[in-house]
Scaffold this motif. Structure first.
Motif, PDB file in Angstrom:
ATOM      1  N   ASP A 303     -38.428   7.968  71.617  1.00 34.90           N
ATOM      2  CA  ASP A 303     -37.321   7.751  70.703  1.00 34.90           C
ATOM      3  C   ASP A 303     -36.895   9.111  70.139  1.00 34.90           C
ATOM      4  O   ASP A 303     -37.636  10.093  70.216  1.00 34.90           O
ATOM      5  CB  ASP A 303     -37.793   6.820  69.579  1.00 34.90           C
ATOM      6  N   ASP A 305     -36.611   9.622  67.000  1.00 35.57           N
ATOM      7  CA  ASP A 305     -37.323   9.774  65.734  1.00 35.57           C
ATOM      8  C   ASP A 305     -38.773  10.188  65.990  1.00 35.57           C
ATOM      9  O   ASP A 305     -39.391   9.759  66.967  1.00 35.57           O
ATOM     10  CB  ASP A 305     -37.286   8.462  64.946  1.00 35.57           C
ATOM     11  N   LYS A 308     -41.218   6.724  64.206  1.00 34.36           N
ATOM     12  CA  LYS A 308     -40.976   5.283  64.365  1.00 34.36           C
ATOM     13  C   LYS A 308     -39.898   5.050  65.411  1.00 34.36           C
ATOM     14  O   LYS A 308     -39.191   5.976  65.828  1.00 34.36           O
ATOM     15  CB  LYS A 308     -40.566   4.657  63.033  1.00 34.36           C
ATOM     16  N   THR A 310     -36.375   3.811  66.461  1.00 33.65           N
ATOM     17  CA  THR A 310     -35.087   3.625  65.794  1.00 33.65           C
ATOM     18  C   THR A 310     -33.956   3.290  66.764  1.00 33.65           C
ATOM     19  O   THR A 310     -32.906   2.817  66.341  1.00 33.65           O
ATOM     20  CB  THR A 310     -34.690   4.897  65.012  1.00 33.65           C
ATOM     21  N   ASN A 311     -34.149   3.556  68.060  1.00 40.84           N
ATOM     22  CA  ASN A 311     -33.075   3.346  69.024  1.00 40.84           C
ATOM     23  C   ASN A 311     -33.696   3.180  70.413  1.00 40.84           C
ATOM     24  O   ASN A 311     -34.119   4.148  71.037  1.00 40.84           O
ATOM     25  CB  ASN A 311     -32.114   4.533  69.008  1.00 40.84           C
ATOM     26  N   ASP A 332     -35.330   0.456  60.089  1.00 41.44           N
ATOM     27  CA  ASP A 332     -34.728   1.083  61.272  1.00 41.44           C
ATOM     28  C   ASP A 332     -35.285   0.472  62.553  1.00 41.44           C
ATOM     29  O   ASP A 332     -34.547   0.252  63.530  1.00 41.44           O
ATOM     30  CB  ASP A 332     -35.005   2.590  61.267  1.00 41.44           C
ATOM     31  N   THR A 333     -36.574   0.177  62.562  1.00 42.45           N
ATOM     32  CA  THR A 333     -37.187  -0.459  63.735  1.00 42.45           C
ATOM     33  C   THR A 333     -36.650  -1.870  63.913  1.00 42.45           C
ATOM     34  O   THR A 333     -36.382  -2.307  65.041  1.00 42.45           O
ATOM     35  CB  THR A 333     -38.720  -0.483  63.591  1.00 42.45           C
ATOM     36  N   ALA A 336     -33.243  -1.608  65.414  1.00 39.32           N
ATOM     37  CA  ALA A 336     -33.345  -1.236  66.826  1.00 39.32           C
ATOM     38  C   ALA A 336     -33.758  -2.431  67.674  1.00 39.32           C
ATOM     39  O   ALA A 336     -33.253  -2.636  68.787  1.00 39.32           O
ATOM     40  CB  ALA A 336     -34.338  -0.092  66.989  1.00 39.32           C
TER      41      ALA A 336
END
Length: 519
Positions: A303, A305, A308, A310-311, A332-333, A336
């Protein structure tokens, strides 16, 4: 193995009598004789006092048949009738008359607690009081009899099912149930032998063949199946000599967060060890070096990040995707995950924080592909579905959930149960050594790897649970329950596969007989 319901067993008895042109009394004679044969083969005439406690229904009739055969073979038998009602079954009365014809020591009628006989710890108790027909709480004085059994510390053998235990619903008072050391069950074991709240009432069980109609046994569809080696072996897909890794799929494991990259490592290793052709892991940037170092066979995608997810973006077409292992539930998770579900077309296995995210936003369940596999532990299952009153209520709710959302749910436990629609598949492998960090991540990896190889999701779930438990059963022989760790389960997966093709060892006597027949 099929687990027949109470109603199906009654129907099987009826059909057997009709198709084999025998009476219900003759079928009872078969049942009681089989119990006697089992005991006689083990005791060989030993003069240990045997106390046979008979109810006044058909289970009691089975007990009377047993007691009669024990008496005629010279055993030290005391027979008791639990006089808890004025109603007697026809077959009970027939066998009550028969036992009186073979001994002057007639069965003793018990009416209250003052009638209870003395039982020593070295004696044997045979529980033939109620069987599967019980449909109401037991009388108080009968409850006291069951407590008397326990207090004696004598070995207790139950016929068909421990008395006081219902085959199809929960109990309210554990003191009103016989605690059996061994249960000899007819036709099939009972579902309650495998549920957390009721399994404790019999330490061991065995099925006795009483000659029920074979067509009934083969053709009757049951709601519950017991999964062992025979059941999974029939679904095993062998490999061709000229096969290659591209034929066994590309597994993608999505998960991890700062401090929880180990979970993804375990799941990835398990997926490859279960047979996936390729495994990629999608993790935060902090997981890149740990994964590359700990598991070089995996490919790693990160990712943007550091800590964690996020996308969730990747440039590959995975055969199957597992999500949630060590992912956390950060906002954010969660975003995603939702965005991923809206575009995903691949089969899914969802575990851990993936389930927690579904529980937080249940509308996401509509986005799951059909036959998505969910592998929650008990608290995750509770967050997803709410609380339940008892094990039967839990099964009812999980079945309804599975049916509504068209998903497969694995209820993890000592006997993990895979649920799909109205069907339950009860696993028989595994041990308490699996109560250790990471074992759930390994299970997720195994199941995902099986889907990757072309097993349909339901078979993959059932087979994966079996292999996970079998690997632990083999590993525990080397490490013990306390020292078994999740990595050991992965390390012994190969032996779990090989065990599928091992023939059971024969006792020396049977082996010698087989040799003589071969000559």
């Amino acid at each position: 193995m099929k687990l027949f319901s109470k109603e199906q067993i009654y129907e099987g008895d009826k059909l057997t009598a009709e198709r084999q042109n025998i009476t219900s009394t003759e079928l009872m004679e078969r049942a009681g004789t089989q119990i006697f044969n089992w005991i006689h083969a083990r005791m060989q005439g030993a003069q240990v006092p045997i106390h046979v406690f008979c109810g006044i229904g058909n289970n009691g009739g089975d007990g009377l048949v047993l007691a009669r055969h024990l008496i005629t073979h010279g055993y030290n038998v005391n027979t008791f009738i639990i006089n808890c009602s004025d109603k007697r079954s026809k077959d009970f009365l027939v066998n009550y008359d028969r036992i009186k014809n073979v001994t002057k020591k007639w069965p003793v009628l018990l009416n209250c607690a003052e009638d209870f006989p003395a039982i020593n710890p070295e004696d044997i108790i045979v529980d033939a009081v109620f069987g599967i027909g019980l449909n109401r709480p037991v009388d108080e004085w009968v409850k006291q009899l069951f407590l008397h059994f326990r207090a004696s510390k004598a070995f207790t053998l139950a016929i068909d099912i421990p008395s006081g235990l219902f085959p199809d619903k929960a109990i309210e008072d554990e003191d009103a149930v016989v605690w059996a050391g061994y249960t000899l069950s007819f036709a099939s074991p009972k579902l309650v032998f495998f549920l957390p709240e009721t399994a404790k009432y019999t330490v061991q069980w065995e099925v006795l063949d009483i000659g029920l109609d074979k067509e009934f046994l083969y053709t009757t569809q049951t709601e519950v199946e017991l999964i062992g080696k025979h059941e999974v072996l029939s679904n095993y897909i062998p490999r061709e000599k000229y096969s290659h890794k591209g034929q066994f799929g590309h597994t993608l494991i999505v998960g991890g967060s700062y401090g929880k990259i180990g979970a993804v490592t375990l799941a990835s290793r398990a997926a490859l060890s279960s047979g996936a052709g390729l495994v990629s892991a999608f993790v935060p940037k902090c997981g890149y070096y740990p994964l590359q170092a700990a598991f070089p066979e995996a490919m790693v995608i990160t990712d943007s990040d550091e800590e964690k997810i996020t996308n969730i973006k990747f440039d590959l077409e995975p055969t199957v995707i597992a999500f949630g292992i060590g992912a956390g539930t950060d906002n954010d998770t969660a975003s995603a995950f939702e965005a991923f579900l809206k575009t995903n077309k691949a089969p899914l296995v969802i575990d851990a924080d993936g389930i927690n995210l579904l529980a937080k936003k249940k509308s996401l369940l509509k986005l799951l592909p059909e036959s998505t596999i969910l592998t929650p532990h008990p608290k995750e299952l509770e967050r997803l579905m709410g609380t339940w009153k008892d094990d039967f209520d839990k099964l009812k709710k999980v079945k309804a959930f599975s049916k509504k959302h068209k998903v497969i749910v694995i209820i993890k436990g000592a006997n993990s149960i895979t649920v799909f629609d109205d069907k339950l598949y009860v696993n028989t492998t595994g041990n308490s050594g699996l109560s250790t960090a990471g074992s759930g991540d390994v299970l997720t990896g195994i199941i995902t790897g099986l889907v990757s190889q072309g097993y349909n999701p339901l078979v993959a779930a059932i087979f994966g649970v079996y292999l996970h438990g079998k690997s632990a059963d083999i590993a525990v022989e080397d490490f013990g329950y306390q020292s078994l760790i999740a990595s050991h389960v992965i390390d012994y997966l190969g032996e779990a596969y090989l065990d599928l093709f091992k023939q059971p060892e024969q006792p020396p006597q049977q082996e010698e007989e087989a040799k003589q027949q071969a000559q």
